[in-house]
Scaffold this active site. Structure first.
Site, PDB file in Angstrom:
ATOM      1  N   LYS A 178       0.953  -1.303   0.140  1.00 24.86           N
ATOM      2  CA  LYS A 178      -0.009   0.078   0.092  1.00 24.86           C
ATOM      3  C   LYS A 178       0.779   1.224   0.046  1.00 24.86           C
ATOM      4  O   LYS A 178       0.351   2.197  -0.506  1.00 24.86           O
ATOM      5  CB  LYS A 178      -1.096   0.164   1.278  1.00 24.86           C
ATOM      6  CG  LYS A 178      -2.299  -0.911   1.041  1.00 24.86           C
ATOM      7  CD  LYS A 178      -3.034  -0.654   2.263  1.00 24.86           C
ATOM      8  CE  LYS A 178      -4.213  -1.606   2.319  1.00 24.86           C
ATOM      9  NZ  LYS A 178      -5.030  -1.175   3.339  1.00 24.86           N
ATOM     10  N   ASP A 233      -9.881   3.363   2.204  1.00 26.57           N
ATOM     11  CA  ASP A 233     -10.008   2.987   3.738  1.00 26.57           C
ATOM     12  C   ASP A 233     -10.856   3.329   4.784  1.00 26.57           C
ATOM     13  O   ASP A 233     -11.688   3.274   5.264  1.00 26.57           O
ATOM     14  CB  ASP A 233      -8.648   2.650   4.161  1.00 26.57           C
ATOM     15  CG  ASP A 233      -8.126   1.062   3.783  1.00 26.57           C
ATOM     16  OD1 ASP A 233      -8.906   0.422   3.156  1.00 26.57           O
ATOM     17  OD2 ASP A 233      -6.842   1.125   3.703  1.00 26.57           O
TER      18      ASP A 233
HETATM   19  P1  NAP Z   1      -0.251  -2.403  10.738  1.00 27.10           P
HETATM   20  O1  NAP Z   1      -0.191  -1.157   9.762  1.00 27.10           O
HETATM   21  O2  NAP Z   1       0.631  -3.497  10.639  1.00 27.10           O
HETATM   22  O3  NAP Z   1      -0.383  -2.038  12.189  1.00 27.10           O
HETATM   23  C1  NAP Z   1      -0.616  -2.865  13.252  1.00 27.10           C
HETATM   24  C2  NAP Z   1      -1.114  -2.327  14.486  1.00 27.10           C
HETATM   25  O4  NAP Z   1      -1.051  -3.432  15.357  1.00 27.10           O
HETATM   26  C3  NAP Z   1       0.228  -1.376  15.448  1.00 27.10           C
HETATM   27  O5  NAP Z   1      -0.338  -0.323  15.706  1.00 27.10           O
HETATM   28  C4  NAP Z   1       0.546  -2.446  16.188  1.00 27.10           C
HETATM   29  O6  NAP Z   1       1.516  -1.963  17.075  1.00 27.10           O
HETATM   30  C5  NAP Z   1      -0.410  -3.286  16.668  1.00 27.10           C
HETATM   31  N1  NAP Z   1      -0.086  -4.547  17.169  1.00 27.10           N
HETATM   32  C6  NAP Z   1       0.229  -5.400  16.579  1.00 27.10           C
HETATM   33  N2  NAP Z   1       0.482  -6.644  17.327  1.00 27.10           N
HETATM   34  C7  NAP Z   1      -0.133  -6.146  18.579  1.00 27.10           C
HETATM   35  C8  NAP Z   1      -0.036  -6.771  19.881  1.00 27.10           C
HETATM   36  N3  NAP Z   1       0.226  -8.013  20.205  1.00 27.10           N
HETATM   37  N4  NAP Z   1      -0.249  -5.930  20.967  1.00 27.10           N
HETATM   38  C9  NAP Z   1      -0.558  -4.723  20.979  1.00 27.10           C
HETATM   39  N5  NAP Z   1      -0.507  -3.966  19.441  1.00 27.10           N
HETATM   40  C10 NAP Z   1      -0.386  -4.696  18.608  1.00 27.10           C
HETATM   41  O7  NAP Z   1      -1.648  -3.012  10.206  1.00 27.10           O
HETATM   42  P2  NAP Z   1      -3.034  -2.529   9.550  1.00 27.10           P
HETATM   43  O8  NAP Z   1      -3.074  -2.662   7.989  1.00 27.10           O
HETATM   44  O9  NAP Z   1      -3.323  -1.179  10.190  1.00 27.10           O
HETATM   45  O10 NAP Z   1      -4.181  -3.548  10.081  1.00 27.10           O
HETATM   46  C11 NAP Z   1      -4.384  -3.695  11.494  1.00 27.10           C
HETATM   47  C12 NAP Z   1      -5.716  -4.569  11.611  1.00 27.10           C
HETATM   48  O11 NAP Z   1      -6.723  -4.078  10.998  1.00 27.10           O
HETATM   49  C13 NAP Z   1      -5.477  -6.054  11.234  1.00 27.10           C
HETATM   50  O12 NAP Z   1      -6.120  -6.810  11.962  1.00 27.10           O
HETATM   51  C14 NAP Z   1      -6.298  -6.092   9.727  1.00 27.10           C
HETATM   52  O13 NAP Z   1      -6.668  -7.081   9.304  1.00 27.10           O
HETATM   53  C15 NAP Z   1      -7.546  -4.840  10.191  1.00 27.10           C
HETATM   54  N6  NAP Z   1      -7.961  -4.078   9.013  1.00 27.10           N
HETATM   55  C16 NAP Z   1      -9.241  -4.352   8.544  1.00 27.10           C
HETATM   56  C17 NAP Z   1      -9.679  -3.703   7.624  1.00 27.10           C
HETATM   57  C18 NAP Z   1     -11.061  -3.734   7.361  1.00 27.10           C
HETATM   58  O14 NAP Z   1     -11.601  -3.546   6.405  1.00 27.10           O
HETATM   59  N7  NAP Z   1     -12.150  -4.154   8.281  1.00 27.10           N
HETATM   60  C19 NAP Z   1      -8.932  -2.860   6.757  1.00 27.10           C
HETATM   61  C20 NAP Z   1      -7.596  -2.716   7.112  1.00 27.10           C
HETATM   62  C21 NAP Z   1      -7.090  -3.524   8.363  1.00 27.10           C
HETATM   63  P3  NAP Z   1       2.889  -1.323  17.115  1.00 27.10           P
HETATM   64  O15 NAP Z   1       3.085  -0.161  16.425  1.00 27.10           O
HETATM   65  O16 NAP Z   1       3.300  -1.616  18.523  1.00 27.10           O
HETATM   66  O17 NAP Z   1       3.652  -2.638  16.242  1.00 27.10           O
END
Ligand code: NAP
Length: 282
Positions: free
Chosen positions: A71, A107
């Protein structure tokens, strides 16, 4: 579905991509509308992203969804990006207009439409966002645009600070806190909406929750971006405590529907896309 010589191709690229629900959602909309498109998934390795984008031009792919991990990096290969995508540094939708590729992010707008379709207007409300990754940034930008006050809580505190600073630069009040009980307990008292954008609670780690359940109060709106499982521990705990809760399926559907409309000029049937996604999730 009839795939003909004239059929225009839409696609999603990702690494991995085989789990994506986008093909099933978009092809359901294409069938329901009886339009001459087909939607497929392409697995693209990070080191071949540039070649893939050149391929969109050569093959005259009409529209593209971009998922992880492409992305951010895809931006350098595009001809143009819109203001929102530029602000958040992320593209999830590419429109091919006669060989000119323009990137957008649906998004944040998809998130907002999904919230407002269920809970009504949220402009100006106070929001606690758990996480500071890509989806948090997209959502925070949209919430800032409609005048929400935002608190960002993240495991890596420095990322929360960076995002709060970006929100400040977008002209809206924001503060950063660590993702820790004491700070969360104080912050949640003054918010209307709690959003989980972390991956905590996602399949297979379904017993995990990013927020202490006993801090959830009746009437709080709790939105979990996770949709697999459909009822995360956070959603279950929120409902058990009299809060209203939603999972991330509607966001997935609305961001897809906005992309579809950009490519085809047609508003797709939301219920058809949602049912297709629900069936695919089983
Ligand atoms: P990302 O950029 O990789 O960000 C992940 C986030 O989760 C970061 O803030 C990270 O914290 C935190 N995190 C990961 N493991 C953790 C843990 N064990 N404890 C606490 N915090 C943790 O991912 P993203 O693209 O934003 O996606 C995040 C989530 O949203 C995923 O589950 C994804 O499937 C979902 N999502 C859903 C949609 C939808 O359409 N419904 C769209 C996009 C994403 P750190 O900064 O500390 O690593």
């Amino acid at each position: 579905m009839n795939v003909l010589g004239s059929t225009r191709v839409l696609c999603v690229i990702g690494h991995p991509v085989s789990h994506s629900l986008s093909p099933v959602m978009h092809n359901a909309a294409i069938e329901a509308l009886n339009v001459d498109y087909v939607y497929v998934a392409f697995h693209v390795l990070p080191e071949r992203l540039g070649e893939a984008v050149e391929g969109f031009r050569a093959l005259e792919i009409a529209g593209v969804n971009v998922t992880l991990p492409h992305k951010e990096r895809v931006i350098e290969y595009l001809d143009e990006i819109d203001e929102t995508a530029r602000a958040i540094g992320s593209v999830n939708t590419i429109v091919n207009s006669e060989g000119r590729l323009k990137g957008f992010s649906t998004d944040g707008p998809g998130f907002l439409r999904s919230v407002e379709s269920e809970w009504g207007k949220v402009g100006g409300c106070r929001v606690l966002v758990l996480g500071a990754g890509g989806s948090a940034k997209a959502i925070a930008f949209e919430l800032a645009r409609i005048g929400c006050e935002i608190v960002i809580a993240n495991r890596t505190y420095s990322r929360a600070v960076d995002l709060a600073q970006s929100i400040g630069a977008w002209g809206q009040g924001a503060c950063a806190i660590p993702l820790e009980r004491e700070a969360l307990a104080e912050a949640v008292q003054s918010v209307d909406l709690l959003i989980n954008t972390t991956s905590v609670g996602m399949h297979p780690d379904v017993e995990a929750t990013p927020f202490p359940p006993d801090l959830i109060r009746p009437g709080l709106l709790v939105y979990d971006l996770i949709y697999n499982p459909p009822r995360t521990k956070l959603v279950e705990e929120a409902e058990a405590r009299g809060a209203r809760a939603l999972n991330g399926l509607k966001m997935l559907v609305y961001q897809g529907a906005l992309s579809f409309e950009m490519w085809t000029g047609i508003k797709p049937p939301i219920d058809v896309m949602e049912n297709a996604a629900v069936c695919a999730l089983g």
